[in-house]
Scaffold this active site. Structure first.
Site, short mmCIF file in Angstrom:
data_model
loop_
_atom_site.label_atom_id
_atom_site.label_comp_id
_atom_site.label_asym_id
_atom_site.label_seq_id
_atom_site.Cartn_x
_atom_site.Cartn_y
_atom_site.Cartn_z
N TRP A 184 23.57 -16.69 23.53
CA TRP A 184 22.20 -16.15 23.53
C TRP A 184 22.09 -14.98 22.54
CZ3 TRP A 184 20.45 -11.22 24.62
CH2 TRP A 184 19.07 -11.07 24.80
N HIS A 185 23.21 -14.22 22.42
CA HIS A 185 23.17 -13.04 21.56
C HIS A 185 23.09 -13.39 20.08
CE1 HIS A 185 24.43 -11.01 25.25
NE2 HIS A 185 23.92 -9.92 24.70
N GLY A 186 23.58 -14.54 19.71
CA GLY A 186 23.48 -14.88 18.29
C GLY A 186 24.23 -16.14 17.95
N PHE A 202 18.81 -10.08 18.15
CA PHE A 202 19.06 -11.14 19.11
C PHE A 202 17.75 -11.76 19.56
CE2 PHE A 202 22.69 -8.10 20.14
CZ PHE A 202 23.44 -8.59 19.09
#
Lengths: 479, 286
Positions: A325-327, A479
């Site tokens: 989800w962060h990247g 993000f």
């Protein structure tokens, strides 16, 4: 619009005055003002992004209202999947398209099949990961009949785009935030003062702690090959405080700003570096995201009630997805995987819920055992931050290799004593305020003149020690 | 609400007092140190610290030194426009050093200070104009560069760094080389060629030509150490001058003795006294 910009310094008082003096008697008008302000706030970066957020809003509003009328399970499921596909599809395209294409090509190349491709020129819309999760929470809760679908489009659109938390959270649940748009907000002096105090503390964390740490952490990580192991350890510790100051600072400013408008947002950080194990760390770090994954991914998968192997699988799924989800980078997946590895042993011996209360609840200082536990947890989380911060997996392993080489015994080449002192003072203040939602939440032990001296002192500290020659973006915007 | 606003207003008074104090200090330490225009001349030198190091030596040659350390072409454009509006300008001498065309100058400049020479029309919006011309000057509490100037002054009160600085001429060749390399790194290390600076330089040249003002580019003298350290680095503006049909004077290698410099890329008073007659000779040749 950045919180740490002059634009926001002018925008906030203007919206505040309009909100409480021009529109207070008309709830619909007040919600409309929130919506318009939020779109101005978001469009300040790039007005084209507004199309996406408006599209996501319309889809979920429509799905919600269709769910009201749908009674057949298959129909309801189809509607739910429509929302999921649209939202995750949008997120997937803007955030992960290049990642998937590149990895497919690499996979084919490993079988000797060469494919030619040039990266898609996609700009990542700010905050897309946050608001898509927020709208999804609405649809899922309506589908689960935990929430009545709204008929008020303006309230719903204002909920999706609410400017204080739009671009970097906290990721609000529809069950918490949406109903607040249905009722008339009343101004509370105490709440507003608390909001201002939280904003001030957020700016201190961002400008003094995070941005000063960033200066040195960037130097160390960007030329890691030129530094010895002890310097890289210093860099990792500085990054640990940079990301905490940056992200929790943003959350504080967001929550404080929302308070000024009579809204109550979720707590997003609860002094995570005072955690005694990784399980406690995850109850205190980015709470709104970890509870989102718990409620919408982990529990539907069976949570911890499906036997040990499936439970371990579920833990790995949520940590890996949370990392992703962060990247769109393997480094984030590795970061999530590492945390799963740290977490699973606690789960298997059923010690993952040992520490629910704050450390040293009834004493000034932690016990020796608690201090060691906190130290180990901090080291584990800092070790994982190396993956989070590294450019790629090879870079992360290169850094770890240097850290565990003999050169680590040498003195650090970069040791910003000034910043270390700031961190020490910050940790001391966080420790004193660890029983509160943010370190300076309760200043009732000071009388008003002393409180004001404290505020002025904090402002001057920000002025003299903060980095604000150039506005530095918050890390979580990417993000 | 009334109580909240009253307290905000009350607290703001303290902030205002702190702001006034900072404003006063910053006027003295930061803003007042920027050039003050003198309209009695017909030839103006607009440059960054390379021109500024000539100080008032230029006056004897009928040239007003309108240069300030860290001036970018955007600052220079404002100064040129101001000079054209307020004086009978015949000639503009403009810096044409290689570092002035780098992205380094996009961020390291004097836009907050040269704003006194700008008018509302020089900004894309009312807000940008208000921010730079008024807020940054009168509300130093939100202005990072003012704060940095204040902090630097406070530090200098007890560290007295200027007195401890060794003279360039007295320093060893190794020391001079290391300083030159460091400076080259600052100028060119992470910088790229700036399209914005190129466009601004072109705009200055075109503006002068439109107004019938003679314009001439100057490459200032550089120490042999700096020339060696930057060998091959930098972005020559020659093409821009050539394209505009404007003369470009290259003085980079005319001074070679250490006493001609106060550091790696700025002339000393001695160097300035040698350089100016040469410039004068060029300007007055038939």
């Amino acid at each position: 619009m950045l919180f740490n910009s002059l634009d926001f310094a002018l925008f906030l008082p203007l919206v505040f005055l309009l909100y409480w003096f021009v529109t207070p008697k008309n709830l619909k008008l007040q919600n409309l003002l929130v919506l318009v302000s939020s779109y101005v706030f978001y469009g300040w970066w790039d007005a084209r992004f507004l199309v996406l957020i408006a599209f996501s809003t319309c889809i979920d509003f429509w799905v919600g209202n269709q769910l009201r009328r749908a009674h057949k399970t298959s129909h309801r499921k189809a509607l739910l999947w429509t929302s999921i596909v649209v939202n995750i599809g949008m997120l997937g395209y803007f955030k992960y398209a290049n990642f998937f294409i590149e990895n497919f090509i690499s996979a084919f190349a490993s079988f000797g099949i060469e494919m030619h491709y040039s990266s898609l020129q996609i700009i990542l819309p700010v905050g897309i990961s946050f608001y898509t999760f927020q709208t999804l929470s609405y649809t899922i809760d309506v589908y689960r009949k935990k929430l009545e679908p709204t008929r008020d489009f303006v309230a719903f659109a204002a909920f999706v785009s609410f400017f204080p938390q739009l671009v970097a959270g906290p990721i609000e649940r529809a069950t918490n935030l949406l109903p607040q748009f249905y009722v008339k907000r009343t101004f509370s002096y105490d709440n507003a003062v608390l909001g201002m105090r939280q904003i001030l503390w957020g700016f201190f964390k961002k400008l003094v702690i995070a941005d000063n740490c960033a200066k040195y952490a960037n130097i160390i990580f960007d030329s890691s090959a030129d530094h010895n192991g002890s310097t890289l350890v210093v860099g990792a510790v500085l990054f640990a405080f940079q990301i905490y100051g940056d992200f929790s600072g943003y959350s504080d400013i967001a929550i404080g700003t929302a308070r000024l408008f009579g809204f109550d947002l979720k707590q997003n950080f609860a002094h995570p570096y005072f955690s005694r194990d990784i399980a406690e760390f995850w109850r205190r770090w980015h709470i709104s995201l970890s509870t989102w994954f718990r409620d919408y991914v982990y529990i539907p998968l069976g949570g911890s009630r499906v036997g040990k192997i499936k439970t371990v699988r579920n833990v790995f799924i949520i940590f890996l997805v949370s990392g992703f989800w962060h990247g769109a980078n393997w480094t984030f997946i590795a970061w999530g995987g590492l945390h799963a590895l740290f977490f699973v042993p606690l789960l298997l011996v059923q010690k993952n819920r040992r520490y629910l209360a704050v450390v040293a609840q009834n004493s000034w200082l932690p016990s020796f055992r608690e201090a060691i536990q906190m130290g180990i947890t901090f080291l584990l989380s800092t070790f994982a931050w190396i993956f989070f911060r590294a450019e790629n997996i090879d870079h992360a392993f290169e850094i770890i290799g240097i850290i565990f080489s003999e050169a680590s015994l040498a003195a650090p080449q970069v040791f910003p004593l000034k910043v270390i002192v700031y961190i020490a003072l910050f940790v001391a203040m966080e420790w004193l305020g660890r029983r509160q939602k943010f370190a300076i939440e309760d200043l009732s032990f000071l009388n008003r003149p002393l409180r004001w001296i404290f505020y002025l002192g904090l402002l001057l500290t920000i002025y003299f020690l903060g980095r604000f020659s150039q506005e530095i973006e918050f890390i979580y915007f990417q993000f | 609400m009334k109580r909240f606003l009253l307290h905000i207003a009350h607290f703001s008074c303290y902030l205002l007092a702190a702001n006034l104090l900072c404003y006063w200090a910053n006027q003295k330490l930061y803003f007042d140190r920027y050039s003050t225009f003198d309209g009695r001349y017909d030839t103006y030198l607009v440059a960054d610290s390379h021109g500024h190091s000539l100080d008032t030596l230029t006056n004897a040659f009928g040239i007003f030194n309108f240069s300030d350390p860290s001036d970018s072409y955007k600052d220079m454009l404002r100064k040129v426009k101001y000079a054209l509006r307020n004086s009978e300008v015949k000639r503009i001498l403009i810096a044409a050093d290689h570092h002035t065309l780098t992205t380094y100058r996009e961020t390291n400049n004097n836009l907050d200070r040269s704003a006194i020479y700008a008018s509302r029309e020089d900004y894309p919006s009312w807000y940008a104009s208000f921010n730079e011309r008024y807020l940054q000057r009168y509300v130093p509490l939100i202005h990072g560069k003012s704060r940095d100037a204040l902090l630097m002054h406070i530090k200098s009160l007890w560290s007295n760094t200027s007195r401890n600085k060794s003279h360039w001429a007295d320093a060893s060749r190794e020391y001079r080389m290391s300083r030159a390399r460091l400076r080259a790194g600052i100028h060119y290390g992470a910088s790229k060629r700036s399209k914005e600076m190129e466009a601004l330089l072109t705009e200055i040249i075109q503006l002068c030509k439109q107004q019938g003002v003679e314009v001439m580019g100057l490459k200032f003298p550089l120490s042999p150490e700096y020339r060696e350290a930057t060998n091959g680095l930098g972005y020559a503006p020659d093409r821009i001058f050539e394209k505009a049909g404007v003369e470009l004077l290259d003085f980079r290698a005319i001074l070679n003795r250490p006493e001609d410099f106060r550091d790696q890329d700025h002339v000393s008073e001695t160097g300035g006294r040698k350089l100016l007659p040469v410039i004068d000779q060029y300007l007055n040749q038939p």
